[in-house]
Design a protein around this motif. Structure first.
Motif, PDB file in Angstrom:
ATOM      1  N   UNK A 155       7.243 110.123  53.029  1.00 35.01           N
ATOM      2  CA  UNK A 155       7.842 110.797  53.456  1.00 35.01           C
ATOM      3  C   UNK A 155       9.263 110.395  52.142  1.00 35.01           C
ATOM      4  N   UNK A 156       9.783 112.036  52.499  1.00 29.43           N
ATOM      5  CA  UNK A 156      11.319 111.384  52.106  1.00 29.43           C
ATOM      6  C   UNK A 156      12.403 112.446  52.521  1.00 29.43           C
ATOM      7  N   UNK A 157      12.619 111.616  53.658  1.00 25.64           N
ATOM      8  CA  UNK A 157      13.170 112.898  54.963  1.00 25.64           C
ATOM      9  C   UNK A 157      14.717 113.230  54.104  1.00 25.64           C
ATOM     10  N   UNK A 158      15.231 111.919  52.946  1.00 23.06           N
ATOM     11  CA  UNK A 158      16.346 111.720  52.911  1.00 23.06           C
ATOM     12  C   UNK A 158      17.016 111.862  51.173  1.00 23.06           C
ATOM     13  N   UNK A 159      15.443 112.692  51.003  1.00 23.87           N
ATOM     14  CA  UNK A 159      16.062 112.871  49.278  1.00 23.87           C
ATOM     15  C   UNK A 159      16.089 111.628  48.342  1.00 23.87           C
ATOM     16  N   UNK A 160      17.441 112.236  47.796  1.00 27.02           N
ATOM     17  CA  UNK A 160      17.176 111.161  46.326  1.00 27.02           C
ATOM     18  C   UNK A 160      17.430 109.897  47.339  1.00 27.02           C
ATOM     19  N   UNK A 161      18.038 109.697  48.213  1.00 26.67           N
ATOM     20  CA  UNK A 161      18.428 108.249  49.436  1.00 26.67           C
ATOM     21  C   UNK A 161      16.728 107.714  49.247  1.00 26.67           C
ATOM     22  N   UNK A 162      15.644 108.752  50.146  1.00 26.54           N
ATOM     23  CA  UNK A 162      14.551 108.071  50.235  1.00 26.54           C
ATOM     24  C   UNK A 162      14.038 107.578  48.810  1.00 26.54           C
ATOM     25  N   UNK A 163      14.206 107.914  47.419  1.00 19.65           N
ATOM     26  CA  UNK A 163      13.724 107.671  46.547  1.00 19.65           C
ATOM     27  C   UNK A 163      14.054 106.956  46.075  1.00 19.65           C
ATOM     28  N   UNK A 164      15.605 106.329  46.258  1.00 25.72           N
ATOM     29  CA  UNK A 164      15.989 105.216  46.007  1.00 25.72           C
ATOM     30  C   UNK A 164      15.540 103.786  47.253  1.00 25.72           C
ATOM     31  N   UNK A 165      15.187 103.958  48.159  1.00 29.74           N
ATOM     32  CA  UNK A 165      14.515 103.543  49.170  1.00 29.74           C
ATOM     33  C   UNK A 165      13.315 102.969  48.345  1.00 29.74           C
ATOM     34  N   UNK A 166      12.221 104.161  48.288  1.00 27.20           N
ATOM     35  CA  UNK A 166      10.978 103.378  47.110  1.00 27.20           C
ATOM     36  C   UNK A 166      11.161 102.604  46.604  1.00 27.20           C
ATOM     37  N   UNK A 167      12.051 102.754  45.050  1.00 32.20           N
ATOM     38  CA  UNK A 167      12.316 102.113  44.523  1.00 32.20           C
ATOM     39  C   UNK A 167      12.643 100.432  45.069  1.00 32.20           C
ATOM     40  N   UNK A 168      13.274 100.698  45.622  1.00 32.38           N
ATOM     41  CA  UNK A 168      13.642  99.009  46.526  1.00 32.38           C
ATOM     42  C   UNK A 168      12.706  98.556  46.658  1.00 32.38           C
ATOM     43  N   UNK A 169      10.855  98.830  47.478  1.00 29.12           N
ATOM     44  CA  UNK A 169      10.594  98.449  48.301  1.00 29.12           C
ATOM     45  C   UNK A 169       9.402  98.233  46.565  1.00 29.12           C
ATOM     46  N   UNK A 170       9.020  99.399  45.342  1.00 27.94           N
ATOM     47  CA  UNK A 170       8.507  98.732  44.738  1.00 27.94           C
ATOM     48  C   UNK A 170       9.391  97.595  43.704  1.00 27.94           C
ATOM     49  N   UNK A 171      10.397  97.178  43.555  1.00 31.64           N
ATOM     50  CA  UNK A 171      10.571  95.925  43.347  1.00 31.64           C
ATOM     51  C   UNK A 171      10.582  95.185  44.386  1.00 31.64           C
ATOM     52  N   UNK A 172      10.700  94.917  45.459  1.00 29.95           N
ATOM     53  CA  UNK A 172       9.701  94.054  46.116  1.00 29.95           C
ATOM     54  C   UNK A 172       8.379  93.819  46.042  1.00 29.95           C
ATOM     55  N   UNK A 173       7.757  94.926  45.511  1.00 28.62           N
ATOM     56  CA  UNK A 173       6.456  94.496  46.279  1.00 28.62           C
ATOM     57  C   UNK A 173       6.026  93.660  44.662  1.00 28.62           C
ATOM     58  N   UNK A 174       6.539  93.645  42.844  1.00 28.97           N
ATOM     59  CA  UNK A 174       6.242  93.321  42.240  1.00 28.97           C
ATOM     60  C   UNK A 174       7.603  91.750  42.883  1.00 28.97           C
ATOM     61  N   UNK A 175       8.006  91.477  43.558  1.00 28.61           N
ATOM     62  CA  UNK A 175       8.586  90.471  43.520  1.00 28.61           C
ATOM     63  C   UNK A 175       9.578  89.755  41.915  1.00 28.61           C
TER      64      UNK A 175
END
Length: 287
Positions: free
Chosen positions: A76-96
């Motif tokens: 889901x991307x309900x907040x557009x680029x804010x959602x994209x930035x949140x995905x980036x946060x999840x990505x870097x956390x997943x890679x520790x």
């Protein structure tokens, strides 16, 4: 193993099956974020500089949510680029990844800056490449142009993808059949077009929401961020999408940031002039 080769990788980022390209493995980590044109990805948007920067750094370039690359189109991307930035946060956390620098082109730069505003303790340095989206968040206006029409008017055809790439890349020799086909496959895989539309709807929703739109108004926040985090701006002298006048105006509003003009490059500086871009980025990150 050749550390400068581009490797295909997958990670589960907060439940989102996320594809990313990786190069290098030695030195500090650089997270590279592609732009927002249809069919873009970590490899197609950042590919020319990944092996060059991989000589000095571990470079990871995720395919964003929103129908890009090979990442799950149902995210889901309900907040557009804010959602994209949140995905980036999840990505870097997943890679520790605890601390890293960020390289972003266009919408990718916006996402990286938004992340840095929320996590300034984790971002070591910022590299912004030709971002009209960031300029807009500083209140800068630019009239519509033909390159914008080509980007927004992508119709799902291969010819439309070629027109899109010609709007972003000045050196036509770099618009190879392989690049066109790679991006066309990503843009037309099942669910990608609908995901791209949902991303655009999310961006528009944030733009018109009286509370959320305040998160995209950076006239005070971004200058403050660049005083805290060393920031480099790269801009192509031949950018027909985010024109040089916009880059100059952006630089004036961010006096603590360093700006480097790349002669003859367009909106994707990293594609038009990968050797020059990599050299500037390498020197900045090592400095």
């Amino acid at each position: 193993m050749n550390d400068t080769a581009i490797r295909s990788r997958w990670v589960l980022a907060n439940g989102v099956r996320t594809h990313y390209a990786e190069a290098g493995g030695q030195g500090s980590t650089l997270v590279a974020l592609h732009g927002g044109g249809a069919g873009s990805s970590g490899a197609s948007g950042m590919g020319p500089v990944l092996p060059l920067l991989g000589r000095d750094f571990r470079v990871v370039a995720p395919d964003s949510i929103g129908g890009f690359g090979l990442t799950d189109t149902q995210a889901p991307t309900p907040y557009g680029l804010i959602s994209r930035a949140a995905h980036m946060a999840d990505f870097v956390d997943a890679l520790c990844l605890d601390k890293f620098s960020v390289l972003g082109n266009s919408q990718g730069a916006w996402s990286g800056v938004y992340y840095a505003m929320l996590h300034p303790d984790r971002v070591e340095k910022l590299v912004i490449v030709s971002s009209l989206t960031i300029a807009g968040s500083l209140g800068l206006k630019q009239a519509p142009n033909e390159a914008m029409h080509a980007l927004m008017g992508y119709d799902g055809s291969r010819a439309g993808m070629k027109r899109l790439l010609e709007a972003l890349i000045i050196d036509k020799a770099r618009i190879t059949d392989a690049l066109i086909d790679e991006r066309q496959r990503a843009a037309t895989r099942p669910g990608a077009f609908e995901a791209f539309q949902r991303m655009a709807q999310g961006i528009e929703f944030v733009r018109n929401d009286p509370v959320l739109k305040l998160q995209t108004q950076w006239q005070e926040a971004l200058p403050a961020l660049t005083r805290r985090i060393p920031t480099l701006i790269l801009w192509g002298t031949q950018d027909t999408f985010a024109v040089p006048a916009t880059g100059r105006a952006l630089a004036e509003m961010l006096p603590d940031a360093r700006i480097e003009w790349v002669e003859g490059a367009g909106h994707q500086v990293q594609t038009d002039a990968p050797d020059r871009a990599a050299a500037i980025i390498r020197e900045f990150l090592h400095g």
